[in-house]
Design an enzyme around this catalytic site. Structure first.
Site, PDB file in Angstrom:
ATOM      1  CE1 TYR A  60      -3.001  -3.228   0.456  1.00 39.32           C
ATOM      2  CE2 TYR A  60      -3.290  -3.547   2.543  1.00 39.32           C
ATOM      3  CZ  TYR A  60      -3.293  -3.243   0.823  1.00 39.32           C
ATOM      4  OH  TYR A  60      -4.697  -4.384   1.757  1.00 39.32           O
ATOM      5  CG  HIS A 125      -0.717  -8.286  -0.143  1.00 45.73           C
ATOM      6  ND1 HIS A 125      -0.478  -6.887   0.060  1.00 45.73           N
ATOM      7  CD2 HIS A 125      -2.065  -8.561  -0.881  1.00 45.73           C
ATOM      8  CE1 HIS A 125      -1.618  -6.612  -0.390  1.00 45.73           C
ATOM      9  NE2 HIS A 125      -2.240  -7.208  -1.185  1.00 45.73           N
TER      10      HIS A 125
END
Ligand code: NAD
Length: 321
Positions: A60, A125
């Site tokens: 992110y 992820h």
């Protein structure tokens, strides 16, 4: 409002997490630019109002979200053992790498940025972008070593296609992967997560559902440009927003409360970027905890508008996954 948020068991991990979780992706500016002071204030407000679960990833904002969350956590007025911290590995600003070497290094880097000595959860992820066999034979065993070293407490997997979870969970040693983080599959427009809930429960896997606002499609604002939804879905969600607006109602509140009713889901992760959003969402969550009634009429109208696109999703990851 403090004290009203319920805690739920996360599968067999022994962790008790707040039914509403703080999603960290907006701290990396994924939904538009957020001032650091607002981001930090949102984290503090979340903790003050009883949210004890914070999720982030080195991906992110290319590590920005972890750095900002780390700053916020450093000054958070609660002991480390009183909150549950989750980050991820294998997906980075530069691409995907689920090798043992990279994820091992990645966890150390995350711990530094987050100013902590351990994370409660480490997720691989978006596994569908890697080789699922590598996740089974290399990534999870590497994370297991970090678990033995006390750097991570529990291992999870995240991604969009639900079948990828099954593939991995059917092949890893029992108890090694304890949690799944699913996104955009339990909201007003998509409830396909329900299809695998019995399977996950049978295996004792904790269920985290993210993006109840369908990554901004149901926030009432314009979704980010990168949003991968097909235009048909975007158009239908806009119509649903209009239905709510015409009645002076918040689609974000309806969507969040809809997602949070299901107690098979331990926590619902929402991205939040201001004190006001945190307060609004915690208030909505507490109403759910207290058994407040839905706005049934509004829900029916919104569901009717979304019916033609129900469970419509998009492709994600490698073709073979
Ligand atoms: P989301 O559905 O939670 O939507 C976030 C957007 O909604 C942001 O723009 C936010 O500002 C806005 N919003 C929040 N509350 C609002 C309110 N009350 N009124 C109006 N707008 C509001 O999407 P998300 O942030 O992508 O998902 C939540 C979290 O779940 C992420 O931050 C991340 O931590 C996690 N997640 C993980 C994965 C993965 O592992 N692959 C994927 C998606 C999400």
């Amino acid at each position: 409002m403090a004290g009203g948020l319920g805690l739920r068991e996360l599968g067999g991990t022994g962790l008790k997490i707040s039914s509403l979780g703080f999603g960290g992706s907006p701290l990396g500016n994924l939904f538009g630019s957020v001032k650091e002071e607002d981001a930090i204030a949102s984290v503090h407000e979340a903790a003050r109002l009883g949210i004890n679960f914070f999720d982030v990833s080195p991906y992110y904002g290319d590590t920005l979200a972890e750095t900002v969350l780390g700053k916020a956590l450093k000054s958070i007025p609660i002991p480390r053992e009183d909150y549950v911290l989750s980050t991820k590995c294998g997906r980075y600003g530069s691409g995907f790498d689920f090798s043992a070497e990279r994820v091992t290094k990645s966890v150390d880097e995350s711990l530094q940025r987050l100013n902590v000595t351990y994370v409660d959860l480490i997720h691989c992820h978006d596994i569908e972008f890697g080789s699922l066999d590598q996740i089974v034979t290399e990534t999870v065993p590497a994370l297991q070593k970090l678990k033995d070293a006390g750097k991570v407490r529990h291992i999870g997997i995240s991604g969009l296609p639900l079948n990828a979870f099954r593939y991995v969970l059917d092949r890893v040693p029992k108890g090694s992967v304890e949690v799944v983080l699913s996104y955009c599959h339990y909201s007003l427009n998509d409830t396909s997560l329900l299809e695998i809930v019995p399977y996950l429960q049978e295996k004792g896997i904790g269920i985290i559902s993210a993006s109840p606002l369908s990554m901004g499609l149901l926030s009432g604002q314009t979704p980010p440009e990168w949003h991968p939804a097909p235009s048909e879905l975007k158009v239908a969600c806009n119509k649903a927003i209009e239905v709510c607006k015409a009645q002076g109602k918040s689609i974000a509140k309806l969507a969040l409360q809809y997602a949070m009713r299901n107690h098979d889901i331990a926590t619902t992760l929402v991205g939040m970027t201001s004190i006001e959003q945190v307060q609004e969402n915690v208030k909505a969550a507490i109403e759910v905890e207290q058994g407040a009634k839905y706005d049934e009429e509004l829900l029916k109208e919104v569901e009717k508008v979304l019916q033609p696109v129900k469970n419509l999703t998009w492709s994600s990851g490698r073709d073979e996954n």
